[in-house]
Design a protein around this motif. Structure first.
Motif, PDB file in Angstrom:
ATOM      1  N   ASN A  83       0.639  -1.210  -0.001  1.00 62.96           N
ATOM      2  CA  ASN A  83      -0.028   0.110  -0.067  1.00 62.96           C
ATOM      3  C   ASN A  83       0.903   1.266   0.099  1.00 62.96           C
ATOM      4  N   VAL A  89      -2.866   5.981   1.510  1.00 60.43           N
ATOM      5  CA  VAL A  89      -3.828   4.981   1.741  1.00 60.43           C
ATOM      6  C   VAL A  89      -3.238   4.021   2.731  1.00 60.43           C
ATOM      7  N   VAL A  91      -2.973   0.873   5.412  1.00 57.19           N
ATOM      8  CA  VAL A  91      -3.050  -0.535   5.189  1.00 57.19           C
ATOM      9  C   VAL A  91      -4.294  -1.012   6.056  1.00 57.19           C
ATOM     10  N   SER A  92      -4.720  -2.317   5.472  1.00 58.68           N
ATOM     11  CA  SER A  92      -6.064  -2.811   6.130  1.00 58.68           C
ATOM     12  C   SER A  92      -5.767  -3.882   7.057  1.00 58.68           C
ATOM     13  N   GLN A 129      -1.484  -7.568  -5.946  1.00 57.52           N
ATOM     14  CA  GLN A 129      -2.604  -7.046  -5.095  1.00 57.52           C
ATOM     15  C   GLN A 129      -3.823  -7.682  -5.450  1.00 57.52           C
TER      16      GLN A 129
END
Length: 226
Positions: A83, A89, A91-92, A129
């Motif tokens: 990311n 953005v 990170v998830s 990704q």
């Protein structure tokens, strides 16, 4: 192995020009972490792209009730923190060292500069990704549609395909070190006791065997969708 040589073997950098890899390699830093150490927190901006050299790193997401779910378990040659290629953005997932681990970290600024000069790396990063997204979707689908044994079968097959090797002595695949039962429970959305009973039933059926941190998976198990 020098950082440049590592990069040449790891996606998304395998098609980059040697001179570019040399430049990128000079920015790389080796990072060593003990079990349980956090490398990147969910919701924060990634400080770089990490390549696992040794050990295993779990990508974890918090869920309701104070629990967490391991969405992916990464071994040597796999990457996280990509990311960082998209400014701002977050990170998830949270990246946590599952065992004593060593990583190569490429600073975010160096990754961005490299992507501006190497469009092929951009394409390979997009493909990487996409593959990770498909894996997360498979995990979500399994949680919604499959029972614990089906989820455990799929998880073990997925880990063996990515991190295991063919058993040279007989048929089947070797997965070592295998995640702990607690980790497996967090991968399949269950509890350790249920995973323990399920693994025992799978062993009696001849699907898995082994001891300690080494597991042999029957070839039939490897046909599970991943």
């Amino acid at each position: 192995m020098e950082a440049q040589d590592v990069l040449s073997c790891v996606e998304p950098f395998t098609a980059a020009r040697p001179a570019e890899l040399e430049v990128l390699g000079r920015t790389a830093v080796r990072v060593r972490k003990t079990p349980g150490a956090v490398l990147v927190h969910e919701g924060q901006a990634a400080d770089g792209l990490y390549i696992v050299l040794r050990g295993r790193v779990n990508l974890v997401r918090a869920v309701d009730g104070g629990r967490d779910l391991i969405l992916s378990s990464l071994g040597p040659g796999e990457v996280f923190g990509e990311n960082c290629a998209v400014s701002g953005v977050p990170v998830s997932t949270t990246a946590i060292a599952a065992v004593q681990s060593e990583m190569l970290r490429i600073p975010a600024e160096a990754v961005l500069e490299h992507l501006r000069r190497e469009p092929e790396t951009v394409l390979r990063l997009m493909r990487l990704q996409h593959e990770k997204l498909r894996e997360v979707e498979a995990v979500a689908s399994g949680l919604a549609l499959c029972d614990v044994e089906q989820r455990l079968r799929r998880t073990l097959a997925r880990l063996a395909r990515r991190q295991g090797r063919r058993n040279p002595a007989s048929s089947g695949w070797i997965l070592a070190p295998v995640p702990t039962q607690s980790e497996l429970a967090r991968m399949v959305g269950s509890c350790r006791e249920t995973v323990s009973r399920t693994l025992s039933a799978m062993a009696r059926s001849g699907l898995v065997s082994g001891s300690g941190r080494r597991m042999i998976l029957n070839d039939s198990l490897m046909n599970e969708p991943g």
